[in-house]
Design a protein around this motif. Structure first.
Motif, PDB file in Angstrom:
ATOM      1  N   GLU A 283       0.441  -1.404   0.314  1.00 28.67           N
ATOM      2  CA  GLU A 283      -0.074   0.674  -0.184  1.00 28.67           C
ATOM      3  C   GLU A 283       0.992   1.323  -0.019  1.00 28.67           C
ATOM      4  OE1 GLU A 283      -3.007  -0.127   3.273  1.00 28.67           O
ATOM      5  OE2 GLU A 283      -3.675  -1.631   2.046  1.00 28.67           O
ATOM      6  N   ASP A 284       0.564   2.501  -0.003  1.00 30.46           N
ATOM      7  CA  ASP A 284       1.246   3.730   0.191  1.00 30.46           C
ATOM      8  C   ASP A 284       1.495   4.312   1.915  1.00 30.46           C
ATOM      9  OD1 ASP A 284       1.429   4.120  -2.339  1.00 30.46           O
ATOM     10  OD2 ASP A 284      -0.754   4.744  -2.781  1.00 30.46           O
ATOM     11  N   VAL A 285       1.349   3.148   2.303  1.00 28.73           N
ATOM     12  CA  VAL A 285       1.416   3.604   4.149  1.00 28.73           C
ATOM     13  C   VAL A 285       2.702   2.174   4.110  1.00 28.73           C
ATOM     14  CG1 VAL A 285      -0.074   4.824   4.637  1.00 28.73           C
ATOM     15  CG2 VAL A 285      -0.449   2.044   5.224  1.00 28.73           C
ATOM     16  N   GLN A 286       2.967   1.943   5.305  1.00 25.38           N
ATOM     17  CA  GLN A 286       3.898   0.582   5.824  1.00 25.38           C
ATOM     18  C   GLN A 286       3.101  -0.726   5.340  1.00 25.38           C
ATOM     19  OE1 GLN A 286       6.988   0.965   8.338  1.00 25.38           O
ATOM     20  NE2 GLN A 286       8.065  -1.224   7.836  1.00 25.38           N
ATOM     21  N   THR A 287       3.115  -1.666   5.348  1.00 25.99           N
ATOM     22  CA  THR A 287       2.927  -3.145   5.126  1.00 25.99           C
ATOM     23  C   THR A 287       3.327  -4.537   5.165  1.00 25.99           C
ATOM     24  OG1 THR A 287       2.088  -2.759   3.103  1.00 25.99           O
ATOM     25  CG2 THR A 287       0.559  -2.276   4.774  1.00 25.99           C
ATOM     26  N   GLU A 308      -5.656   5.116  -0.474  1.00 27.00           N
ATOM     27  CA  GLU A 308      -6.368   4.857   1.245  1.00 27.00           C
ATOM     28  C   GLU A 308      -8.269   5.256   1.131  1.00 27.00           C
ATOM     29  OE1 GLU A 308      -3.939   5.276   3.861  1.00 27.00           O
ATOM     30  OE2 GLU A 308      -2.011   6.087   2.614  1.00 27.00           O
ATOM     31  N   THR A 309      -8.673   5.974   0.195  1.00 25.26           N
ATOM     32  CA  THR A 309      -9.621   6.211   0.497  1.00 25.26           C
ATOM     33  C   THR A 309     -10.781   6.013   0.281  1.00 25.26           C
ATOM     34  OG1 THR A 309      -9.147   8.359  -0.749  1.00 25.26           O
ATOM     35  CG2 THR A 309      -9.124   8.719   1.322  1.00 25.26           C
ATOM     36  N   VAL A 418      -6.131  -1.035   9.979  1.00 31.09           N
ATOM     37  CA  VAL A 418      -7.308   0.292   8.302  1.00 31.09           C
ATOM     38  C   VAL A 418      -8.843  -0.669   8.473  1.00 31.09           C
ATOM     39  CG1 VAL A 418      -7.115  -1.941   6.787  1.00 31.09           C
ATOM     40  CG2 VAL A 418      -7.213   0.245   5.958  1.00 31.09           C
ATOM     41  N   ALA A 419      -9.396   0.269   8.347  1.00 28.69           N
ATOM     42  CA  ALA A 419     -11.218   0.024   8.429  1.00 28.69           C
ATOM     43  C   ALA A 419     -11.107  -1.217   7.506  1.00 28.69           C
ATOM     44  CB  ALA A 419     -11.997   1.276   7.887  1.00 28.69           C
ATOM     45  N   ASP A 420     -12.386  -1.835   7.433  1.00 27.48           N
ATOM     46  CA  ASP A 420     -12.931  -3.018   7.416  1.00 27.48           C
ATOM     47  C   ASP A 420     -13.653  -2.249   5.627  1.00 27.48           C
ATOM     48  OD1 ASP A 420     -12.778  -5.106   8.961  1.00 27.48           O
ATOM     49  OD2 ASP A 420     -15.092  -5.171   9.120  1.00 27.48           O
ATOM     50  N   TYR A 421     -12.764  -2.821   3.938  1.00 30.72           N
ATOM     51  CA  TYR A 421     -12.994  -2.608   2.968  1.00 30.72           C
ATOM     52  C   TYR A 421     -12.496  -1.112   2.655  1.00 30.72           C
ATOM     53  CZ  TYR A 421     -17.219  -5.497   3.174  1.00 30.72           C
ATOM     54  OH  TYR A 421     -18.723  -6.435   3.282  1.00 30.72           O
ATOM     55  N   TYR A 422     -11.072  -0.981   3.338  1.00 33.68           N
ATOM     56  CA  TYR A 422     -10.184  -0.060   2.785  1.00 33.68           C
ATOM     57  C   TYR A 422      -8.856  -0.371   2.595  1.00 33.68           C
ATOM     58  CZ  TYR A 422     -14.661   3.602   3.339  1.00 33.68           C
ATOM     59  OH  TYR A 422     -15.782   4.007   2.821  1.00 33.68           O
ATOM     60  N   GLU A 423      -8.746  -2.284   2.618  1.00 31.34           N
ATOM     61  CA  GLU A 423      -7.941  -1.565   2.057  1.00 31.34           C
ATOM     62  C   GLU A 423      -7.366  -1.362   0.438  1.00 31.34           C
ATOM     63  OE1 GLU A 423     -10.108  -4.415   2.581  1.00 31.34           O
ATOM     64  OE2 GLU A 423      -9.405  -6.151   3.682  1.00 31.34           O
ATOM     65  N   SER A 424      -5.625  -0.798   0.683  1.00 29.79           N
ATOM     66  CA  SER A 424      -5.496  -0.039  -0.638  1.00 29.79           C
ATOM     67  C   SER A 424      -4.842  -0.867  -1.237  1.00 29.79           C
ATOM     68  CB  SER A 424      -5.541   1.229  -0.715  1.00 29.79           C
ATOM     69  OG  SER A 424      -4.083   1.645   0.203  1.00 29.79           O
TER      70      SER A 424
END
Length: 583
Positions: A283-287, A308-309, A418-424
């Motif tokens: 993602e665009d954050v550390q994972t 992410e949004t 991350v909130a449900d359904y908001y994996e990016s």
């Protein structure tokens, strides 16, 4: 055929990233009247804005049953294959699907083809052709992509290269032969290679390599279909040559590479590198432990991008991690041992006696893809990874394999909060590994032989990405160990592209579905193993070898190689006919 799709959807608005073209009447399809040439097609930028909508048509992480679904159930999904299942019977996997009254795939594909033709038609009269080269290339690419979808699903299909009014008699004709449709796809992709930029202007956009890569996929698919279904050696040779050359062009261009980082190692069974697993959750954050982001991935040639949004239509981690996706024993057994040999030939195979013994000494992708009993993992039920240290293992979940098939998945799972359904994470529409495997298979099928140098150029790079000590696949290795080169090339493809929407289409084009699909879907071995004395609640039946029987009574008729045309379209246009066996 397109008539129903147009009648039902053409009244809606076309919103194209800033351009809104409202078709005021269900019967008014003339683009000159309804879109207004002077307002929409008078600027080069507007062609690009119009083409931007095309990118929403590729496969993606999604729910539903249409052609765009690359992970959960859909026409290309592994859920309709022999490798995974769920708590409910999948009628397509079981071979018991029936003729539908309607089929959204059919109408949606032709609707979208209409839009690509609309752009190309208006491009003909635009004075500065160079200024609209990229959107034209995108239109050709997507027109090929959509026609190819029709071939994979239905076989023969009408070729549409004009934005036709619903009264046009061409819409009421018969279908073109599948080979003609593929030839049109090849022609479109060749045009796209001349129009698209050398490298993508931004992540997730098309470039020349994406056209060559799709060309390799299309030509390999139809080349093997012509070889194994139609026994047409001349057509097969022509297409396989195109597939090999197109894949080689991507390789030679040197713009892409397999995703790998030496720091992506866990402290699991044997300190296995996790580059394969973490590639699918970037993602665009550390994972991941190395802090790698999407921009660090040079393997995705074309991806369906997410931010992410953006809200996903599939709660990806919940849908794919742990005991939701039931991996079968057949898939587990496909992973080679570290000596490059199958489980039934390798002295390194540790058997099934203990809960995780079969995971020992195996292809590292088995550990990257599956969860073994007792393994620590994270999901999005509040067990989030906050750092990538050994101490963080204390907050993770522990795999309990004693449910469903006993084989559990971790591919497509994210670890960051991350909130449900908001994996990016992005979905790989085409990635470099597939191109390398396309090259190897096309090279082999052309002459039913492949050189060691061609294997080193392609398949062995994929195999040894996270298996550096595994012996290379070579002609001498195959010969000395009593293996089949074709089977090993196909095994590599199956393992590498698992859960990415390739398996059922591969079985169809190889004409092996009639052998593979009727086989029982099995889970772990119970009799004489750790599970027998530690899984008291297991209530499923066992087969004669003591393995959990997930689903039996599976069938596969010749008609199942193609989907049936829906009833409503045949009523509108009787000239469409019906696929063999579905009459």
């Amino acid at each position: 055929m397109i008539t129903t799709s147009i009648k039902k959807i053409i009244c809606s608005c076309l919103v194209c990233c800033g351009i809104t073209a409202t078709l005021t009447s269900c019967l008014n399809l003339d683009p000159k009247d309804s879109l207004g040439d002077n307002l929409v097609w008078d600027k080069a930028d507007n062609f690009q804005l119009f083409a931007n909508q095309f990118y929403g048509w590729t496969r993606d992480l999604g729910s539903g049953t249409d052609y765009q679904n690359g992970v959960s159930d859909g026409v290309h999904s592994d859920y309709r294959s022999d490798l995974i299942c769920t708590s409910a019977v999948n009628t397509y996997s079981q071979g018991t699907n029936a003729i539908p009254e309607k089929d959204g795939n059919f109408t949606r594909l032709y609707k979208n083809i209409y839009y690509t033709n609309l752009l190309l038609k208006n491009a003909e009269g635009f004075a500065n052709q160079a200024a609209i080269a990229t959107p034209m290339g995108e239109a050709y690419w997507f027109r090929a992509y959509l026609h190819f979808e029709l071939v994979q699903i239905y076989g023969d299909a009408q070729i549409l290269t004009e934005p036709l009014d619903i009264d046009n008699q061409q819409l009421y004709g018969s279908r073109n032969d599948r080979y003609e449709v593929v030839s049109q796809c090849i022609s479109d992709l060749q045009k796209a290679t001349n129009l698209l930029p050398e490298t993508a202007s931004e992540e997730g956009r098309l470039c020349k390599d994406a056209a060559y890569a799709l060309l390799s996929r299309v030509a390999l698919y139809e080349g093997t279909w012509q070889k194994f279904h139609n026994s047409n050696s001349s057509r097969a040779s022509e297409l396989l040559t195109i597939a090999k050359n197109a894949a080689k062009q991507v390789i030679d261009n040197g713009h892409y590479s397999l995703f790998y980082n030496a720091s992506l190692v866990n402290s699991g069974i044997s300190n296995i590198n996790q580059s394969y697993r973490y590639m699918f959750s970037l993602e665009d954050v550390q994972t991941n432990p190395a802090g790698l982001l999407k921009k660090d991935n040079k393997e995705y040639i074309l991806s369906h991008r997410h931010r992410e949004t953006d809200r996903m239509t599939l709660n990806v981690t919940h849908a794919m991690v742990a005991n939701v996706c039931y991996i079968t024993r057949k898939m587990a057994n496909m992973y080679l041992c570290t000596d490059g040999l199958p489980v039934d030939k390798s002295p390194l195979f540790q058997g099934y006696t203990q809960a995780a013994s079969e995971f020992q000494n195996r292809d590292a992708r088995m550990d990257n893809t599956m969860l073994w009993h007792g393994e620590k993992y994270w999901n999005n039920d509040g067990k989030w990874r906050t750092s990538w240290t050994d101490d963080d293992l204390n907050s993770s979940l522990t795999t309990n394999a004693r449910s469903n098939s006993g084989y559990q998945s971790q591919k497509w799972g994210v670890e960051c909060q991350v909130a449900d359904y908001y994996e990016s994470m992005d979905y790989p529409v085409i990635r470099y590994a597939e191109v390398l495997l396309n090259y190897a298979e096309a090279a082999y099928e052309l002459s039913e032989g492949i050189t060691d140098s061609d294997l080193d150029l392609s398949l062995n790079l994929v195999r040894r990405r996270i298996n550096p000590s595994m012996p290379k696949l070579s002609n001498s290795f195959v010969s000395s160990n009593g293996l089949s080169m074709r089977d090993e090339i196909r095994r590599e493809r199956t393992v590498e592209l698992f859960l990415e929407g390739f398996r059922i289409d591969d079985l169809k084009r190889w004409k092996t579905a009639e052998t593979e699909m009727p086989q029982d879907q099995l889970g772990v071995k119970m009799t004489g193993t750790w599970f027998e004395s530690n899984w008291a609640a297991q209530a499923r039946s066992l087969n004669s070898d003591g393995c959990i029987l997930m689903y039996g009574g599976r069938t596969w008729a010749q008609k199942n190689y193609l989907y049936p045309l829906p009833q409503d379209q045949r009523q509108l246009n009787p000239q469409l006919g019906q696929n063999p066996g579905w009459e």
